[in-house]
Scaffold this active site. Structure first.
Site, PDB file in Angstrom:
ATOM      1  N   ASP A  11       0.808  -1.341  -0.128  1.00  0.00           N
ATOM      2  CA  ASP A  11      -0.109  -0.010  -0.142  1.00  0.00           C
ATOM      3  C   ASP A  11       0.889   1.512   0.096  1.00  0.00           C
ATOM      4  OD1 ASP A  11      -1.854  -1.989   0.023  1.00  0.00           O
ATOM      5  OD2 ASP A  11      -2.739  -1.239   2.025  1.00  0.00           O
ATOM      6  N   ASP A  19     -15.304  -4.421  -0.891  1.00  0.00           N
ATOM      7  CA  ASP A  19     -14.933  -4.123   0.549  1.00  0.00           C
ATOM      8  C   ASP A  19     -15.992  -3.997   1.573  1.00  0.00           C
ATOM      9  OD1 ASP A  19     -12.528  -3.913  -0.580  1.00  0.00           O
ATOM     10  OD2 ASP A  19     -12.756  -1.829  -1.016  1.00  0.00           O
TER      11      ASP A  19
END
Length: 240
Positions: free
Chosen positions: A8, A128
């Site tokens: 990330d 998500d």
């Protein structure tokens, strides 16, 4: 099942967020390309790259993404803030093996459908989930759309893979939502990349047991960066 290390990136650095919250950021490196090479050297067969600046602030780190992709020979998938086709096209031109759409699947379905037309084998949708509903806009908002319903919708478009993350568990090291992963695998009939909460080799064993349902990839971030286990150990469990 294969284990996919997560990278990330935010402001050019490798970070992890807890449940997507910026105030719970931990920095694990200042050179994403070096981290990518490290995972490749340790045996990774694929990398999961997320542009948090694009997801949270609509400021894509295109140069950093391109640098990471160029740094390794293994496939790199890219997600985070992919809401227009142009950004996906740019990543594909840089060599991204797979592009992952999240919010766009709800807010701009035509973008995802056009990407599928262009690259039918290279498009995945990130679902998500927070308490069964789809989180969007960098997880800052929770929609009224049920995760299971969205999985069936994108399957009808021809999407072949879902990346399923339990937002509540992401970055927490409390273990994956096995029931949620199994449920979405059964409902969609698609291949599943499972993410969120993996903390131990035992978690990987439990996920491996779901492989007959299509759970053939698991994305691991914080557990690797915190040294809960090595990538070699994870790969060994996944291969058994």
């Amino acid at each position: 099942m294969i284990v996919v290390p997560a990278i990330d990136i935010r402001k050019g650095r490798v970070v992890r967020l807890k449940q997507g919250r910026l105030e719970d950021e931990t920095v694990y490196g200042a050179a994403p390309a070096e981290v990518a090479r490290r995972w490749e050297e340790e045996g990774a067969r694929r990398l999961h790259l997320v542009d948090l600046d694009a997801a949270l602030e609509s400021r894509p780190q295109g140069d950093v993404v391109a640098e990471v992709i160029a740094a390794v020979k293994i496939p790199v998938e890219v997600g985070g803030g992919l809401r227009v086709l142009e950004n996906a096209l740019r990543y594909r031109e840089h060599g991204a093996d797979r592009v992952i759409f999240g919010t766009a699947a709800i807010a701009r379905p035509g973008v995802v459908q056009e990407a599928l037309r262009l690259w039918p084998q290279a498009v995945a949708v990130a679902i998500d989930a927070k308490n069964g509903k789809v989180a969007v806009a960098g997880w800052n908002e929770v929609s009224t759309v049920a995760a299971l319903d969205l999985s069936k919708t994108v399957a009808s478009w021809g999407v072949g893979r879902i990346q399923y993350t339990d937002v509540v568990r992401d970055g927490t090291l409390v273990g994956p939502n096995l029931a949620g992963i199994e449920e979405i695998a059964r409902a969609s009939g698609l291949r599943i990349s499972a993410a969120g909460g993996v903390s131990s080799l035992e978690d990987l064993k439990r996920l491996r047991d779901l492989e007959p349902l299509g759970v053939d990839e698991v994305i691991v971030g914080k557990a690797l960066y915190e040294g809960r286990f090595t990538l070699a150990e994870a790969l060994d469990v996944a291969r058994r």
